[in-house]
Design an enzyme around this catalytic site. Structure first.
Site, PDB file in Angstrom:
ATOM      1  N   HIS A   7      11.334  23.303 -23.566  1.00  0.00           N
ATOM      2  CA  HIS A   7      12.650  22.709 -23.365  1.00  0.00           C
ATOM      3  C   HIS A   7      13.462  23.570 -22.404  1.00  0.00           C
ATOM      4  N   LEU A  21     -12.600  18.280   9.885  1.00  0.00           N
ATOM      5  CA  LEU A  21     -13.094  17.970   8.530  1.00  0.00           C
ATOM      6  C   LEU A  21     -11.969  17.413   7.653  1.00  0.00           C
ATOM      7  N   GLY A  68       1.009  -2.962  -1.929  1.00  0.00           N
ATOM      8  CA  GLY A  68       0.199  -2.001  -2.694  1.00  0.00           C
ATOM      9  C   GLY A  68       0.703  -0.588  -2.440  1.00  0.00           C
ATOM     10  N   GLY A  95     -23.486  10.347  13.076  1.00  0.00           N
ATOM     11  CA  GLY A  95     -24.856  10.288  12.567  1.00  0.00           C
ATOM     12  C   GLY A  95     -25.331   8.855  12.388  1.00  0.00           C
ATOM     13  N   MET A 133     -10.648   3.732  -4.519  1.00  0.00           N
ATOM     14  CA  MET A 133     -10.695   4.517  -3.281  1.00  0.00           C
ATOM     15  C   MET A 133      -9.665   5.636  -3.358  1.00  0.00           C
ATOM     16  N   HIS A 179      -9.503  12.079  -5.375  1.00  0.00           N
ATOM     17  CA  HIS A 179      -9.993  12.855  -6.530  1.00  0.00           C
ATOM     18  C   HIS A 179     -11.194  12.183  -7.185  1.00  0.00           C
ATOM     19  N   VAL A 233       1.212 -14.492   4.193  1.00  0.00           N
ATOM     20  CA  VAL A 233       1.422 -14.397   5.629  1.00  0.00           C
ATOM     21  C   VAL A 233       0.432 -15.348   6.290  1.00  0.00           C
ATOM     22  N   ARG A 268     -15.252  12.888  13.524  1.00  0.00           N
ATOM     23  CA  ARG A 268     -13.834  12.839  13.870  1.00  0.00           C
ATOM     24  C   ARG A 268     -13.374  14.066  14.662  1.00  0.00           C
TER      25      ARG A 268
HETATM   26  P1  FAD Z   1     -13.182   9.474   4.115  1.00  0.00           P
HETATM   27  O1  FAD Z   1     -12.111  10.426   3.774  1.00  0.00           O
HETATM   28  O2  FAD Z   1     -12.838   8.227   4.807  1.00  0.00           O
HETATM   29  O3  FAD Z   1     -14.235  10.320   4.963  1.00  0.00           O
HETATM   30  C1  FAD Z   1     -15.332   9.762   5.590  1.00  0.00           C
HETATM   31  C2  FAD Z   1     -15.599  10.528   6.867  1.00  0.00           C
HETATM   32  O4  FAD Z   1     -16.853  10.114   7.384  1.00  0.00           O
HETATM   33  C3  FAD Z   1     -14.585  10.266   7.972  1.00  0.00           C
HETATM   34  O5  FAD Z   1     -13.971  11.456   8.377  1.00  0.00           O
HETATM   35  C4  FAD Z   1     -15.386   9.623   9.092  1.00  0.00           C
HETATM   36  O6  FAD Z   1     -14.972  10.056  10.374  1.00  0.00           O
HETATM   37  C5  FAD Z   1     -16.781  10.122   8.782  1.00  0.00           C
HETATM   38  N1  FAD Z   1     -17.848   9.250   9.275  1.00  0.00           N
HETATM   39  C6  FAD Z   1     -17.978   7.900   9.110  1.00  0.00           C
HETATM   40  N2  FAD Z   1     -19.112   7.445   9.662  1.00  0.00           N
HETATM   41  C7  FAD Z   1     -19.725   8.535  10.186  1.00  0.00           C
HETATM   42  C8  FAD Z   1     -20.947   8.733  10.885  1.00  0.00           C
HETATM   43  N3  FAD Z   1     -21.777   7.712  11.123  1.00  0.00           N
HETATM   44  N4  FAD Z   1     -21.261   9.979  11.288  1.00  0.00           N
HETATM   45  C9  FAD Z   1     -20.445  11.025  11.036  1.00  0.00           C
HETATM   46  N5  FAD Z   1     -19.275  10.901  10.374  1.00  0.00           N
HETATM   47  C10 FAD Z   1     -18.932   9.675   9.950  1.00  0.00           C
HETATM   48  N6  FAD Z   1      -6.137   9.155  -2.147  1.00  0.00           N
HETATM   49  C11 FAD Z   1      -5.628   9.922  -3.120  1.00  0.00           C
HETATM   50  O7  FAD Z   1      -6.327  10.249  -4.061  1.00  0.00           O
HETATM   51  N7  FAD Z   1      -4.313  10.360  -3.066  1.00  0.00           N
HETATM   52  C12 FAD Z   1      -3.497  10.017  -2.053  1.00  0.00           C
HETATM   53  O8  FAD Z   1      -2.333  10.433  -2.033  1.00  0.00           O
HETATM   54  C13 FAD Z   1      -4.007   9.198  -1.027  1.00  0.00           C
HETATM   55  N8  FAD Z   1      -3.225   8.844   0.011  1.00  0.00           N
HETATM   56  C14 FAD Z   1      -3.739   8.058   1.001  1.00  0.00           C
HETATM   57  C15 FAD Z   1      -2.898   7.675   2.032  1.00  0.00           C
HETATM   58  C16 FAD Z   1      -3.378   6.873   3.050  1.00  0.00           C
HETATM   59  C17 FAD Z   1      -2.453   6.472   4.156  1.00  0.00           C
HETATM   60  C18 FAD Z   1      -4.744   6.455   3.038  1.00  0.00           C
HETATM   61  C19 FAD Z   1      -5.291   5.608   4.138  1.00  0.00           C
HETATM   62  C20 FAD Z   1      -5.583   6.833   2.001  1.00  0.00           C
HETATM   63  C21 FAD Z   1      -5.093   7.628   0.974  1.00  0.00           C
HETATM   64  N9  FAD Z   1      -5.888   8.021  -0.098  1.00  0.00           N
HETATM   65  C22 FAD Z   1      -5.362   8.782  -1.100  1.00  0.00           C
HETATM   66  C23 FAD Z   1      -7.306   7.634  -0.191  1.00  0.00           C
HETATM   67  C24 FAD Z   1      -8.217   8.780   0.284  1.00  0.00           C
HETATM   68  O9  FAD Z   1      -7.878   9.099   1.598  1.00  0.00           O
HETATM   69  C25 FAD Z   1      -9.674   8.367   0.200  1.00  0.00           C
HETATM   70  O10 FAD Z   1      -9.982   7.918  -1.091  1.00  0.00           O
HETATM   71  C26 FAD Z   1     -10.600   9.540   0.535  1.00  0.00           C
HETATM   72  O11 FAD Z   1     -10.334   9.994   1.828  1.00  0.00           O
HETATM   73  C27 FAD Z   1     -12.052   9.115   0.403  1.00  0.00           C
HETATM   74  O12 FAD Z   1     -12.893  10.142   0.811  1.00  0.00           O
HETATM   75  P2  FAD Z   1     -14.324   9.842   1.471  1.00  0.00           P
HETATM   76  O13 FAD Z   1     -14.894  11.176   1.781  1.00  0.00           O
HETATM   77  O14 FAD Z   1     -15.081   8.912   0.620  1.00  0.00           O
HETATM   78  O15 FAD Z   1     -14.005   9.041   2.806  1.00  0.00           O
HETATM   79  P1  NAI Z   2      -3.943  -1.923  -2.244  1.00  0.00           P
HETATM   80  O1  NAI Z   2      -5.178  -2.576  -2.703  1.00  0.00           O
HETATM   81  O2  NAI Z   2      -3.335  -0.836  -3.041  1.00  0.00           O
HETATM   82  O3  NAI Z   2      -2.811  -3.022  -2.053  1.00  0.00           O
HETATM   83  C1  NAI Z   2      -2.954  -4.109  -1.198  1.00  0.00           C
HETATM   84  C2  NAI Z   2      -1.903  -5.142  -1.559  1.00  0.00           C
HETATM   85  O4  NAI Z   2      -1.894  -6.125  -0.549  1.00  0.00           O
HETATM   86  C3  NAI Z   2      -2.177  -5.835  -2.890  1.00  0.00           C
HETATM   87  O5  NAI Z   2      -1.018  -5.833  -3.659  1.00  0.00           O
HETATM   88  C4  NAI Z   2      -2.602  -7.234  -2.459  1.00  0.00           C
HETATM   89  O6  NAI Z   2      -2.244  -8.226  -3.399  1.00  0.00           O
HETATM   90  C5  NAI Z   2      -1.828  -7.403  -1.164  1.00  0.00           C
HETATM   91  N1  NAI Z   2      -2.406  -8.360  -0.231  1.00  0.00           N
HETATM   92  C6  NAI Z   2      -3.712  -8.549   0.077  1.00  0.00           C
HETATM   93  N2  NAI Z   2      -3.850  -9.503   1.009  1.00  0.00           N
HETATM   94  C7  NAI Z   2      -2.597  -9.931   1.313  1.00  0.00           C
HETATM   95  C8  NAI Z   2      -2.070 -10.894   2.209  1.00  0.00           C
HETATM   96  N3  NAI Z   2      -2.875 -11.608   2.983  1.00  0.00           N
HETATM   97  N4  NAI Z   2      -0.736 -11.065   2.259  1.00  0.00           N
HETATM   98  C9  NAI Z   2       0.095 -10.346   1.468  1.00  0.00           C
HETATM   99  N5  NAI Z   2      -0.354  -9.422   0.601  1.00  0.00           N
HETATM  100  C10 NAI Z   2      -1.673  -9.201   0.521  1.00  0.00           C
HETATM  101  O7  NAI Z   2      -4.273  -1.443  -0.742  1.00  0.00           O
HETATM  102  P2  NAI Z   2      -3.491  -0.499   0.269  1.00  0.00           P
HETATM  103  O8  NAI Z   2      -2.076  -0.352  -0.119  1.00  0.00           O
HETATM  104  O9  NAI Z   2      -3.833  -0.973   1.613  1.00  0.00           O
HETATM  105  O10 NAI Z   2      -4.207   0.889   0.035  1.00  0.00           O
HETATM  106  C11 NAI Z   2      -5.616   0.990   0.135  1.00  0.00           C
HETATM  107  C12 NAI Z   2      -6.134   2.026  -0.783  1.00  0.00           C
HETATM  108  O11 NAI Z   2      -5.880   3.331  -0.279  1.00  0.00           O
HETATM  109  C13 NAI Z   2      -5.481   2.035  -2.159  1.00  0.00           C
HETATM  110  O12 NAI Z   2      -6.023   1.047  -3.008  1.00  0.00           O
HETATM  111  C14 NAI Z   2      -5.813   3.394  -2.632  1.00  0.00           C
HETATM  112  O13 NAI Z   2      -7.118   3.390  -3.125  1.00  0.00           O
HETATM  113  C15 NAI Z   2      -5.744   4.226  -1.364  1.00  0.00           C
HETATM  114  N6  NAI Z   2      -4.459   4.925  -1.289  1.00  0.00           N
HETATM  115  C16 NAI Z   2      -4.085   5.761  -2.309  1.00  0.00           C
HETATM  116  C17 NAI Z   2      -2.885   6.403  -2.285  1.00  0.00           C
HETATM  117  C18 NAI Z   2      -2.502   7.263  -3.424  1.00  0.00           C
HETATM  118  O14 NAI Z   2      -3.352   7.576  -4.236  1.00  0.00           O
HETATM  119  N7  NAI Z   2      -1.261   7.702  -3.525  1.00  0.00           N
HETATM  120  C19 NAI Z   2      -1.963   6.270  -1.170  1.00  0.00           C
HETATM  121  C20 NAI Z   2      -2.428   5.353  -0.172  1.00  0.00           C
HETATM  122  C21 NAI Z   2      -3.641   4.738  -0.239  1.00  0.00           C
END
Ligand code: FAD
Ligand code: NAI
Length: 471
Positions: free
Chosen positions: A450, A41, A186, A118, A324, A327, A242, A38
């Site tokens: 408190h 990091l 979600g 990679g 996903m 932590h 949808v 990307r």
């Molecule tokens: P990733 O963070 O996806 O990292 C994987 C990395 O691998 C990427 O940077 C990618 O570029 C790299 N990569 C992939 N393929 C290759 C390759 N072939 N070569 C080199 N590099 C590669 N989780 C929480 O706990 N709290 C939250 O508040 C939270 N908020 C979120 C909000 C959003 C909008 C989203 C989308 C997710 C959120 N999550 C949250 C989920 C969290 O981001 C993921 O669970 C976490 O990033 C997972 O870490 P990871 O290292 O497994 O994967």
């Molecule tokens: P999600 O799994 O939390 O929620 C997806 C929702 O979409 C579900 O309620 C499901 O029933 C609904 N859905 C699925 N298909 C549908 C359809 N065709 N039409 C209408 N509704 C449909 O997934 P989301 O919100 O995309 O987040 C993905 C993941 O990212 C989370 O599960 C979480 O692991 C991580 N995440 C964590 C955050 C946090 O910890 N605060 C913040 C954002 C993301």
């Protein structure tokens, strides 16, 4: 990387799973390289997930509070205007500070950072297409796959990240849309829907199931949360599917119908956020070159020690089983390195907290009531409302409850569910209680300062094994 040199560990992916494993390995004195494509990091979490979304959630909450909630506090404000560009800048500053911080930690712990994509050449060799051009190869005695996840697309709706967006577009809109449709109620749908609703968009969430919150959220908490978000102006269409959409005009038209079938309806919006879940990401990784397969949901198959069927190749984080969450990825990274070095490690998947950073926040750990019912577990429950908590009252922030679920006979805590101010911080106490196998009485007999919000936590525990005092 020099071709001759073999690393003790090569990590593909520099997200939370990959970078934590790299630092931990470096600390243990292993020769380690981490490959990230990307250009920065921290992965999804730091670049386009947890961190930027929380910056926008915090600042949009402040804006909304200043607009709507100052008078009763004795604060008179003049004209309040939104400078979206500056709000985005604040977000970018938080992100770049943290991603650069990890680069610093890599240097400090002797982790080689290879910027590139990679792909497996063989079981010990990863070919890297470098970001800055050219190629290299790196060999590893051990290899970790930590390539994370990506947004699941909605069939028939092409993502352009402007009109049809994922969370990545939702953290970077250039103006506040008049109308936004969120597909999926979600965590992403509710967090990002909240941000744009607070900034002035009319937000409608379309959810296939009969409740919001995604997997894991307790039914009672989900209902209450929906009520609170509705009060803030968000609209919900539950039990609605949808069918498709049309992006050809200046706005987007989305066709929906009742999940069980029924009359079709067309909704229009300026922006549609697709938030129906995320899926593991292994594209271009060359898994076929080493004979590794994924399951029907695209997840890398591993054993308890995070090993794929090729024992020196392990996998952690979003790309494999489990929630996903950042932590969870971090816990796995530490445990996987411990397995590698010492032969043992541990992650307690029964005590991984979930937090949704809306206002109020929603947080939980352990099992919810519907799961206990389905498993026929005999349980008791106790709850306490923030409206009866002194600190919440002084803060004029009294919406929500704390709810405990404990074994009917032994009183051992089975689950804790909170919707309320600071729920995300408060749940840490619940996680600790669960880790130590505490009973609700253990928590109830622990002194809580408190006046704090955490007294609501204590009183919910009191209500579970006996009676609360203030309610
Ligand atoms: P990733 O963070 O996806 O990292 C994987 C990395 O691998 C990427 O940077 C990618 O570029 C790299 N990569 C992939 N393929 C290759 C390759 N072939 N070569 C080199 N590099 C590669 N989780 C929480 O706990 N709290 C939250 O508040 C939270 N908020 C979120 C909000 C959003 C909008 C989203 C989308 C997710 C959120 N999550 C949250 C989920 C969290 O981001 C993921 O669970 C976490 O990033 C997972 O870490 P990871 O290292 O497994 O994967
Ligand atoms: P999600 O799994 O939390 O929620 C997806 C929702 O979409 C579900 O309620 C499901 O029933 C609904 N859905 C699925 N298909 C549908 C359809 N065709 N039409 C209408 N509704 C449909 O997934 P989301 O919100 O995309 O987040 C993905 C993941 O990212 C989370 O599960 C979480 O692991 C991580 N995440 C964590 C955050 C946090 O910890 N605060 C913040 C954002 C993301």
């Amino acid at each position: 990387a020099s071709e001759a040199e073999e690393k003790d560990l090569v990590i593909i992916g520099g997200g939370v799973a990959g970078y934590v494993a790299a630092i931990k390995a470096g600390q243990a004195g292993l020769k380690v390289a981490c490959i990230e494509k990307r250009g920065s990091l921290g992965g999804t979490c730091l670049n386009v997930g947890c961190i930027p979304s929380k910056s926008l959630l915090n600042n949009s909450h402040l804006y909304h509070t200043i607009l709507h909630d100052t008078k009763a506090r004795g604060i008179e404000v003049g004209d309040v205007t939104l400078n979206l560009g500056a709000m985005m800048k604040a977000k970018e500053t938080s992100v770049s500070g943290l991603t650069k911080g990890i680069e610093f930690l890599f240097k400090k712990n002797n982790v080689e950072y290879i910027k590139g994509t990679g792909a497996f050449k063989d079981e010990h060799t990863v070919a890297v297409n470098l970001v800055e051009g050219g190629e290299t190869e790196v060999r590893g005695k051990n290899i970790f796959i930590a390539t994370g996840s990506e947004a699941t697309p909605f069939p028939g709706l092409t993502i352009d990240e402007e009109k049809v967006i994922t969370s990545t577009g939702a953290i970077a809109l250039k103006e506040v849309p008049k109308k936004m449709i969120v597909i999926g109620g979600g965590i992403i749908g509710l967090e990002m829907g909240s941000v744009w609703s607070r900034l002035g968009a009319e937000v409608t969430v379309v959810e296939y199931l009969g409740q919001i919150g995604g997997p894991g959220m307790d039914n009672e908490i989900a209902k209450l949360t929906q009520k609170l978000l509705t009060k803030q102006g968000m609209k919900f269409k539950l039990n609605t599917k949808v069918m498709g959409g049309d992006v050809s005009t200046s706005s987007v038209a989305i066709n929906v119908e009742a999940a069980k079938g029924g009359k079709e309806e067309s909704l229009d919006a300026d922006v549609v956020l697709v938030a129906i879940g995320r899926r593991p990401y292994t594209a271009g990784l060359g898994l076929e070159n080493i004979g590794l397969e994924t399951d029907e949901r695209g997840r890398l198959i591993i054993d308890q020690e995070f090993r794929t069927k090729i024992p020196h190749i392990r996998s952690i984080g979003d790309v494999t089983f489990g929630p996903m969450l950042a932590h969870k990825a971090e816990e796995e990274a530490v445990a996987a390195i411990e397995y590698l070095i010492k032969g043992y490690g541990h992650v307690n998947y029964g005590a991984i907290p979930s937090v949704m950073y809306t206002h109020p926040e929603v947080a939980w750990v352990g099992q919810n009531e519907q799961e206990l019912k389905a498993a026929d577990v005999k349980y008791k429950t106790g709850s306490f409302p923030f409206s009866a908590n002194s600190r919440a009252k002084t803060n004029l922030d009294t919406e929500g409850i704390v709810k405990f679920l404990a074994d009917a006979k032994t009183d051992r805590i089975l689950g804790i569910h909170i919707v309320g101010p600071n729920a995300g911080e408060m749940i840490a106490e619940g996680v600790l209680a669960l880790e130590y196998g505490a009973s609700s009485e253990d928590v109830a007999r622990t002194s809580h300062a408190h006046p704090t919000l955490s007294e609501a936590f204590k009183e919910a525990a009191m209500a579970t094994y006996d009676k609360a005092i203030h309610y």
